[in-house]
Scaffold this motif. Structure first.
Motif, PDB file in Angstrom:
ATOM      1  N   ILE A 153      33.748 -53.982  16.618  1.00 43.66           N
ATOM      2  CA  ILE A 153      34.917 -53.262  15.749  1.00 43.66           C
ATOM      3  C   ILE A 153      35.919 -52.191  16.444  1.00 43.66           C
ATOM      4  N   PRO A 154      36.969 -52.815  16.243  1.00 42.66           N
ATOM      5  CA  PRO A 154      38.106 -52.140  16.695  1.00 42.66           C
ATOM      6  C   PRO A 154      38.096 -50.414  15.963  1.00 42.66           C
ATOM      7  N   GLU A 155      38.022 -49.465  16.885  1.00 35.46           N
ATOM      8  CA  GLU A 155      37.801 -48.132  16.309  1.00 35.46           C
ATOM      9  C   GLU A 155      39.102 -47.454  16.026  1.00 35.46           C
ATOM     10  N   HIS A 156      40.147 -47.453  16.796  1.00 33.24           N
ATOM     11  CA  HIS A 156      41.239 -46.925  16.676  1.00 33.24           C
ATOM     12  C   HIS A 156      42.391 -47.738  16.488  1.00 33.24           C
ATOM     13  N   PHE A 157      43.434 -46.927  15.759  1.00 35.51           N
ATOM     14  CA  PHE A 157      44.580 -47.675  15.464  1.00 35.51           C
ATOM     15  C   PHE A 157      46.093 -46.793  15.396  1.00 35.51           C
ATOM     16  N   ASP A 158      47.301 -47.260  15.236  1.00 35.01           N
ATOM     17  CA  ASP A 158      48.199 -46.533  15.110  1.00 35.01           C
ATOM     18  C   ASP A 158      48.620 -46.352  13.634  1.00 35.01           C
ATOM     19  N   PRO A 159      49.532 -45.790  13.456  1.00 37.03           N
ATOM     20  CA  PRO A 159      49.837 -45.471  11.999  1.00 37.03           C
ATOM     21  C   PRO A 159      50.183 -46.766  11.142  1.00 37.03           C
ATOM     22  N   GLU A 160      50.460 -47.820  11.817  1.00 41.70           N
ATOM     23  CA  GLU A 160      50.664 -49.209  10.807  1.00 41.70           C
ATOM     24  C   GLU A 160      49.410 -49.850  10.956  1.00 41.70           C
ATOM     25  N   TRP A 161      48.135 -49.503  11.365  1.00 43.94           N
ATOM     26  CA  TRP A 161      46.891 -50.076  11.536  1.00 43.94           C
ATOM     27  C   TRP A 161      46.755 -51.258  12.336  1.00 43.94           C
ATOM     28  N   HIS A 162      47.568 -51.007  13.483  1.00 43.67           N
ATOM     29  CA  HIS A 162      47.453 -52.138  14.627  1.00 43.67           C
ATOM     30  C   HIS A 162      46.720 -51.468  15.542  1.00 43.67           C
ATOM     31  N   PRO A 163      45.636 -52.043  15.905  1.00 43.33           N
ATOM     32  CA  PRO A 163      44.538 -51.757  17.028  1.00 43.33           C
ATOM     33  C   PRO A 163      45.061 -51.255  18.258  1.00 43.33           C
ATOM     34  N   VAL A 164      44.336 -50.191  18.698  1.00 46.79           N
ATOM     35  CA  VAL A 164      44.773 -49.414  20.214  1.00 46.79           C
ATOM     36  C   VAL A 164      43.590 -49.613  20.808  1.00 46.79           C
ATOM     37  N   PRO A 165      43.303 -50.924  21.441  1.00 45.15           N
ATOM     38  CA  PRO A 165      41.937 -51.052  22.179  1.00 45.15           C
ATOM     39  C   PRO A 165      41.980 -50.120  23.548  1.00 45.15           C
ATOM     40  N   ASP A 166      42.944 -49.683  24.055  1.00 48.22           N
ATOM     41  CA  ASP A 166      42.842 -48.732  25.091  1.00 48.22           C
ATOM     42  C   ASP A 166      42.775 -47.068  25.099  1.00 48.22           C
ATOM     43  N   TYR A 167      42.642 -46.913  23.690  1.00 46.80           N
ATOM     44  CA  TYR A 167      42.560 -45.673  23.108  1.00 46.80           C
ATOM     45  C   TYR A 167      41.430 -44.806  23.921  1.00 46.80           C
ATOM     46  N   ASN A 168      41.588 -43.776  24.550  1.00 47.77           N
ATOM     47  CA  ASN A 168      40.614 -42.942  25.235  1.00 47.77           C
ATOM     48  C   ASN A 168      39.940 -43.463  26.357  1.00 47.77           C
ATOM     49  N   ARG A 169      40.803 -44.455  26.997  1.00 46.54           N
ATOM     50  CA  ARG A 169      39.977 -45.047  28.053  1.00 46.54           C
ATOM     51  C   ARG A 169      39.752 -44.108  29.211  1.00 46.54           C
ATOM     52  N   ASP A 170      40.478 -42.969  29.097  1.00 47.14           N
ATOM     53  CA  ASP A 170      40.263 -42.012  30.111  1.00 47.14           C
ATOM     54  C   ASP A 170      39.528 -40.827  29.862  1.00 47.14           C
ATOM     55  N   SER A 171      38.777 -41.021  28.474  1.00 50.78           N
ATOM     56  CA  SER A 171      37.804 -40.182  27.971  1.00 50.78           C
ATOM     57  C   SER A 171      36.680 -40.791  27.029  1.00 50.78           C
ATOM     58  N   PRO A 172      36.192 -41.748  27.676  1.00 50.25           N
ATOM     59  CA  PRO A 172      35.230 -42.792  27.216  1.00 50.25           C
ATOM     60  C   PRO A 172      34.177 -42.141  26.444  1.00 50.25           C
ATOM     61  N   ALA A 173      33.743 -40.886  26.910  1.00 49.52           N
ATOM     62  CA  ALA A 173      32.357 -40.477  26.036  1.00 49.52           C
ATOM     63  C   ALA A 173      32.863 -39.397  25.013  1.00 49.52           C
TER      64      ALA A 173
END
Length: 403
Positions: A218-238
């Motif tokens: 499941i893609p968890e994170h999106f921009d305001p137009e509901w496009h997935p942001v797959p690298d979101y929080n890559r630097d804060s994975p936990a």
């Protein structure tokens, strides 16, 4: 034909005893200033931490379930929650609820969809339990949610507003939508308003569509137009609420929720469940579910969180009730043994919230034992039908009315 483990009288008795034990632990979380506080690993109240909206709501919901199950002492706990939600946690100036409060007032003034979904859930459960003030709280919560969070055009909810509702964070997320599905189903069951069940179905359809197009991760994170942001929080994975990658526990949770929405969604529920098990269970050699994986299914955060196992148990039980697939029952038995061995804390109470990759106690993602919501629901699902939702089902006498 042998009775599957999760349907045996012995295990049903074990689940009932565990529910009692969890309610006893929850009673210690009443905060002297109002609401429910954060409990440490030893069950002590951590007074230095603020009172969180989501914790107070979840504990209120669990207390209402306890009252409906016949634990009369839980009435006082429900009333503590309702008082906090109509008092210190509520923003009397702008409406809605603060994310957290301390001795001197609000600590975090954002209006979070995640927390507001739990207000709906807590109010619904308190109403099912017949507690004073619950109807007024639910009416208020519905009005706030309808005005600010529900996006009818998208069929989804937005995430975080500032205090006076003038600035909406550009982030959109599936986690808040997941708990809104749970809340909408509860609202529909206690009010009889089918519109909220229809909303829950709209959200679920969108999320299942995203999952199906992404290998059932499941893609968890999106921009305001509901496009997935797959690298979101890559630097804060936990991150405890917005981790990078695919969240194993959410796939399991959505698997169960899809069945609550419509038992006809069993194929999608099974696909989510199977994908989570394949990617998450013993993914690095040791038993237990990893917290997250990347988009190819490789482990990222290897911590074992109690809520993931709880949701796995609940999903396996729900799927078994629909499919009677022995694999679901067998996995349930395996995971319950894991919980009994590694998570259920008979000395200090509740379930250990986090273990490391070697199944030793840890606190990288979560400190302490802030609430019993996931574990408590996990010990109820095998004893209830798929519908209605928890509070309505217990109120209407369906506890243990499972084949």
């Amino acid at each position: 034909m042998s009775v599957p483990f999760l349907r045996t009288p012995e295990h049903r008795a074990e689940l009932a005893a565990e529910a009692d034990r969890l309610l006893e632990f929850a009673a210690h979380s009443v905060h002297p200033d109002g609401g429910f506080g954060w409990l440490g690993d030893d069950g002590a109240l951590l007074l230095e931490r603020p009172v969180e909206l989501w914790v107070t709501c979840r504990m209120t919901h669990v207390a209402a379930l306890g009252l409906l199950m016949g634990h009369v002492a839980c009435a006082e706990l429900v009333d503590v929650g309702v008082a906090a939600l109509t008092g210190r946690l509520r923003d009397a100036e702008h409406g809605g609820w603060f994310a957290s409060v301390g001795p001197d007032g609000p600590v975090k003034t954002d209006k979070e969809s995640y927390g507001h979904a739990f207000v709906l859930l807590a109010a619904s459960s308190a109403l099912a339990a017949g507690r004073p003030g619950a109807q007024e709280l639910l009416t208020d919560a519905i009005e706030v949610h309808d005005a600010h969070f529900w996006d009818a055009a998208e069929g989804l909810v937005v995430d975080v507003w500032n205090r006076d509702w003038t600035e909406l964070e550009p982030y959109r997320g599936v986690n808040a939508n997941m708990h809104t599905v749970e809340a909408f189903l509860a609202v529909a069951d206690v009010t009889g308003d089918a519109a909220y069940r229809e909303r829950a179905a709209r959200i679920t359809t969108r999320v299942l569509g995203w999952a199906a197009g992404n290998g059932w991760r499941i893609p968890e994170h999106f921009d305001p137009e509901w496009h997935p942001v797959p690298d979101y929080n890559r630097d804060s994975p936990a991150h405890p609420f917005r981790p990078f990658g695919a969240t194993i526990g959410h796939a399991l949770e959505w698997s169960r929720l899809a069945l609550h929405v419509d038992a006809g969604l069993v194929a999608s529920a099974q696909a989510l469940f199977d994908g989570a098990v394949a990617d998450g269970w013993a993914a690095d050699g040791a038993d237990g579910f990893v917290y997250t994986t990347d988009w190819e299914g490789r482990p990222v955060v290897r911590q074992r969180l109690h809520w993931v196992v709880a949701e796995g148990l609940a999903a396996a039980a729900a799927l078994y009730s629909v499919t009677e697939d022995d694999r679901c029952s067998d996995l349930y038995a395996q995971w319950w043994e894991y919980a009994r061995t590694h998570l259920i804390d008979l000395e200090h109470g509740s379930w250990r919230h986090e273990l490391d990759e070697h199944n030793a106690p840890a606190s990288t993602v979560w400190e302490g034992k802030p609430d019993v919501y996931h574990a408590f629901q996990a010990v109820l699902v095998p004893r209830l039908p798929i519908t209605p939702t928890f509070a309505a089902a217990v109120r209407d006498g369906f506890l243990e009315q499972v084949r």
